[in-house]
Design an enzyme around this catalytic site. Structure first.
Site, mmCIF file in Angstrom:
data_model
loop_
_atom_site.group_PDB
_atom_site.id
_atom_site.type_symbol
_atom_site.label_atom_id
_atom_site.label_comp_id
_atom_site.label_asym_id
_atom_site.label_seq_id
_atom_site.Cartn_x
_atom_site.Cartn_y
_atom_site.Cartn_z
ATOM 1 N N ARG A 120 20.917 -31.589 5.240
ATOM 2 C CA ARG A 120 21.277 -32.766 5.530
ATOM 3 C C ARG A 120 21.191 -33.068 6.947
ATOM 4 N NH1 ARG A 120 25.094 -32.206 1.596
ATOM 5 N NH2 ARG A 120 24.161 -32.818 -0.513
ATOM 6 N N LYS A 142 11.442 -40.860 15.579
ATOM 7 C CA LYS A 142 10.531 -41.082 14.106
ATOM 8 C C LYS A 142 10.050 -39.615 13.825
ATOM 9 C CE LYS A 142 9.436 -45.750 14.577
ATOM 10 N NZ LYS A 142 8.426 -46.870 14.547
ATOM 11 N N GLU A 184 -1.866 -44.553 24.964
ATOM 12 C CA GLU A 184 -0.598 -45.069 24.875
ATOM 13 C C GLU A 184 0.199 -45.244 26.120
ATOM 14 O OE1 GLU A 184 0.778 -45.726 21.720
ATOM 15 O OE2 GLU A 184 -0.476 -44.444 20.595
ATOM 16 N N LYS A 226 9.751 -45.789 26.928
ATOM 17 C CA LYS A 226 10.195 -45.738 25.279
ATOM 18 C C LYS A 226 11.712 -45.519 25.371
ATOM 19 C CE LYS A 226 8.933 -43.872 21.022
ATOM 20 N NZ LYS A 226 8.143 -43.144 20.080
ATOM 21 N N GLU A 236 14.217 -49.889 15.120
ATOM 22 C CA GLU A 236 12.936 -50.890 14.992
ATOM 23 C C GLU A 236 13.463 -52.042 14.237
ATOM 24 O OE1 GLU A 236 9.311 -49.162 14.875
ATOM 25 O OE2 GLU A 236 8.378 -51.020 13.919
ATOM 26 N N ARG A 240 11.852 -52.475 19.403
ATOM 27 C CA ARG A 240 10.716 -51.403 19.146
ATOM 28 C C ARG A 240 9.449 -51.695 18.547
ATOM 29 N NH1 ARG A 240 12.992 -45.337 17.190
ATOM 30 N NH2 ARG A 240 10.910 -44.253 17.626
ATOM 31 N N ASN A 244 4.386 -50.912 18.935
ATOM 32 C CA ASN A 244 2.809 -51.207 18.132
ATOM 33 C C ASN A 244 1.623 -52.001 18.462
ATOM 34 O OD1 ASN A 244 3.934 -49.501 15.788
ATOM 35 N ND2 ASN A 244 5.617 -50.837 15.711
ATOM 36 N N HIS A 247 -1.818 -51.665 17.319
ATOM 37 C CA HIS A 247 -1.768 -50.671 16.378
ATOM 38 C C HIS A 247 -2.358 -51.070 14.945
ATOM 39 C CE1 HIS A 247 0.023 -47.976 19.250
ATOM 40 N NE2 HIS A 247 0.361 -47.174 18.502
ATOM 41 N N HIS A 251 -4.951 -49.153 13.174
ATOM 42 C CA HIS A 251 -4.775 -48.473 11.793
ATOM 43 C C HIS A 251 -5.964 -48.799 11.017
ATOM 44 C CE1 HIS A 251 -0.395 -47.262 12.663
ATOM 45 N NE2 HIS A 251 -1.001 -46.379 13.177
ATOM 46 N N HIS A 264 -6.479 -41.375 16.841
ATOM 47 C CA HIS A 264 -5.575 -42.306 16.801
ATOM 48 C C HIS A 264 -5.570 -43.182 18.253
ATOM 49 C CE1 HIS A 264 -1.856 -44.633 15.972
ATOM 50 N NE2 HIS A 264 -1.530 -43.995 17.195
HETATM 51 N N1 NAD Z 1 6.765 -40.045 15.568
HETATM 52 C C1 NAD Z 1 6.239 -40.984 16.424
HETATM 53 O O1 NAD Z 1 6.859 -41.663 16.847
HETATM 54 C C2 NAD Z 1 4.970 -41.047 16.671
HETATM 55 C C3 NAD Z 1 4.121 -41.695 17.654
HETATM 56 C C4 NAD Z 1 2.799 -41.510 17.542
HETATM 57 C C5 NAD Z 1 2.124 -40.822 16.922
HETATM 58 N N2 NAD Z 1 2.734 -40.012 16.157
HETATM 59 C C6 NAD Z 1 1.914 -38.960 15.224
HETATM 60 O O2 NAD Z 1 1.479 -38.055 15.855
HETATM 61 C C7 NAD Z 1 0.152 -37.488 15.445
HETATM 62 C C8 NAD Z 1 -0.603 -37.287 16.450
HETATM 63 O O3 NAD Z 1 -0.430 -36.406 17.449
HETATM 64 P P1 NAD Z 1 -1.312 -35.602 18.529
HETATM 65 O O4 NAD Z 1 -2.230 -36.816 19.133
HETATM 66 O O5 NAD Z 1 -0.615 -35.158 19.523
HETATM 67 O O6 NAD Z 1 -2.215 -34.881 17.549
HETATM 68 P P2 NAD Z 1 -2.223 -33.334 17.226
HETATM 69 O O7 NAD Z 1 -0.684 -32.883 17.000
HETATM 70 O O8 NAD Z 1 -2.989 -33.192 15.813
HETATM 71 O O9 NAD Z 1 -2.611 -32.454 18.305
HETATM 72 C C9 NAD Z 1 -4.009 -32.708 18.659
HETATM 73 C C10 NAD Z 1 -5.089 -31.642 18.726
HETATM 74 O O10 NAD Z 1 -4.609 -30.857 19.978
HETATM 75 C C11 NAD Z 1 -4.381 -29.385 19.751
HETATM 76 N N3 NAD Z 1 -3.313 -29.217 20.604
HETATM 77 C C12 NAD Z 1 -2.023 -29.466 20.996
HETATM 78 N N4 NAD Z 1 -1.706 -28.997 22.133
HETATM 79 C C13 NAD Z 1 -2.691 -28.202 22.409
HETATM 80 C C14 NAD Z 1 -2.730 -27.601 23.895
HETATM 81 N N5 NAD Z 1 -1.666 -27.640 24.891
HETATM 82 N N6 NAD Z 1 -3.865 -27.193 23.987
HETATM 83 C C15 NAD Z 1 -4.847 -27.158 23.255
HETATM 84 N N7 NAD Z 1 -4.778 -28.047 22.204
HETATM 85 C C16 NAD Z 1 -3.834 -28.394 21.680
HETATM 86 C C17 NAD Z 1 -3.897 -29.473 18.168
HETATM 87 O O11 NAD Z 1 -3.746 -28.281 17.658
HETATM 88 C C18 NAD Z 1 -4.695 -30.478 17.546
HETATM 89 O O12 NAD Z 1 -5.927 -29.909 17.443
HETATM 90 C C19 NAD Z 1 0.077 -38.239 14.060
HETATM 91 O O13 NAD Z 1 0.151 -37.574 13.131
HETATM 92 C C20 NAD Z 1 0.778 -39.657 14.346
HETATM 93 O O14 NAD Z 1 1.059 -40.244 13.195
HETATM 94 C C21 NAD Z 1 3.901 -40.099 15.847
#
Ligand code: NAD
Length: 362
Positions: A120, A142, A184, A226, A236, A240, A244, A247, A251, A264
């Site tokens: 939990r 999130k 972003e 943020k 949110e 918050r 978006n 977005h 999306h 993204h």
């Molecule tokens: N929780 C939230 O508030 C929130 C906000 C925005 C996005 N997200 C989520 O985040 C995700 C996208 O995150 P992302 O853009 O970091 O993508 P990701 O985690 O897929 O990373 C992008 C790529 O870079 C590689 N990588 C990571 N660090 C590296 C490094 N230092 N050197 C070389 N390669 C590296 C990863 O293995 C991957 O291939 C989505 O799933 C999205 O829904 C969440």
């Protein structure tokens, strides 16, 4: 370079965000966030060979293990959350165990969600290694995973105990991923901070060149923004949602082009330009500001338009967005550089008109 520490102010659940060069090796800074004996590092096959050993080296004295998942958004699944549970069980993890998420947003979201569920809710520490994760996903609590039915449909709000953004890890990040993170950063300036926006314009070349001090400043400014929003509206209910901006368009574009075609951040870049153009067509934002926004994104090597696409289908996809309430389209519109607003009941004809002109001069 010295590290900078910011706070996310959430009462007893407040936590620090440490930003700086080579923080992974500075374990004294982050070991304090680990309360119990058990630590599970969750990472992926791309990040593990680069940075896992450095994190493990800082864990002497803890009972620790690592789970290395396959790389990619398609692996942000419940099945892999199950793998995290199995590994925690094998480790004998109790309620005071900590999960360390080492990677980009995919790993952070998945590992954070597992931490929210195990017994939990246990502690987790975010060690983001992409720019997007440093400026956005690692902060704010999130967490979640995708279902075949859609992205991020299952999740929980669960704040980390600490965030450690080691800017040295960005040196290995592919250029497209790095630029996607900059989208972003631009967003924070666009929706809430005209000074940051002007600073980004003035420092665009240094940011593209990944100059460490300038990159750290951009991360700090983004996290400050943020953290403030999250502290005021953790779940949110209002403000918050402004995060978006771009977005809903983004999306829809991601879905329409097929996941993986646009990153993204790239989809968000185009989405912000479309939202800005829509806002100026509705006389809510100056046209010159929409142009400045497009110019800044282009300076970062980000796309600002996408053709060809089917405008009608994009509007249909936008109707499916999670932010909509009771069948009315709710969008984040723009008031110009530094201000945004939530608007319900936006006229779909105005959206269509902007989408039909997508690709025209901006
Ligand atoms: N929780 C939230 O508030 C929130 C906000 C925005 C996005 N997200 C989520 O985040 C995700 C996208 O995150 P992302 O853009 O970091 O993508 P990701 O985690 O897929 O990373 C992008 C790529 O870079 C590689 N990588 C990571 N660090 C590296 C490094 N230092 N050197 C070389 N390669 C590296 C990863 O293995 C991957 O291939 C989505 O799933 C999205 O829904 C969440």
């Amino acid at each position: 370079m010295t590290a900078l520490t910011l706070d996310v102010a959430l009462g007893v659940r407040s936590y620090p965000i440490h930003i700086g060069l080579d923080l992974l090796g500075d374990s004294a800074r982050w070991r304090g966030a680990l309360r119990g004996r058990h630590v599970l590092i969750v990472t992926n096959e791309t990040v593990a060979p680069l940075y896992l050993a450095r994190v493990q080296a800082g864990l002497a004295g803890f009972d620790h293990a690592a789970l290395i998942l396959p790389d990619g958004e398609e692996h942000k699944t419940l099945a892999h959350v199950g793998d995290v549970f199995d590994r925690l069980a094998a480790l004998g993890a109790t309620r005071d165990a900590t999960i360390v998420a080492l990677g980009g947003g995919v790993i952070g979201d998945l590992a954070g969600f597992a931490a929210a569920c195990w017994m939990r809710g246990i502690d987790f520490v975010q060690i983001p290694t992409t720019l997007l994760a440093m400026v956005d996903s690692s902060v704010g609590g999130k967490t979640g995973v995708n279902l075949p039915a859609g992205k991020n449909l299952v999740g929980a709000f669960h704040q980390p105990r600490a965030v450690l953004a080691d800017t040295a890890t960005l040196s290995t990040l592919p250029v497209r991923e790095y630029r996607a993170g900059l989208a972003e950063v631009v967003k924070y300036g666009a929706i809430g901070d005209a000074t940051l926006f002007a600073w980004l314009e003035a420092n665009a070349d240094a940011l593209v060149a990944r100059e460490p001090a300038v990159v750290a400043e951009a991360i700090a400014a983004s996290c400050r923004h943020k953290a403030g929003v999250v502290a005021r509206d953790e779940h949110e209910h209002g403000e918050r949602a402004l995060l978006n901006f771009g977005h809903t368009f983004g999306h829809a574009l991601e879905t329409a082009t097929g996941y993986g075609t646009l990153l993204h951040g790239e989809a968000v870049a185009i989405g912000m330009v479309l939202a800005a153009r829509l806002s100026s067509s509705l006389r809510r934002a100056p046209t010159e500001d929409a142009q400045r926004l497009a110019n800044l994104l282009a300076a970062f090597g980000l796309p600002t338009m996408r053709q060809p696409s089917d405008p009608q289908r994009l509007v249909e996809l936008m109707r499916l967005d999670k932010k909509n309430l009771a069948g009315t389209l709710r969008l984040i519109l723009w008031r110009g550089i530094g201000a945004a607003e939530i608007v319900a009941g936006v006229d779909e004809r105005a959206i269509l008109a902007v989408l039909e002109n997508n690709g025209s001069a901006l």
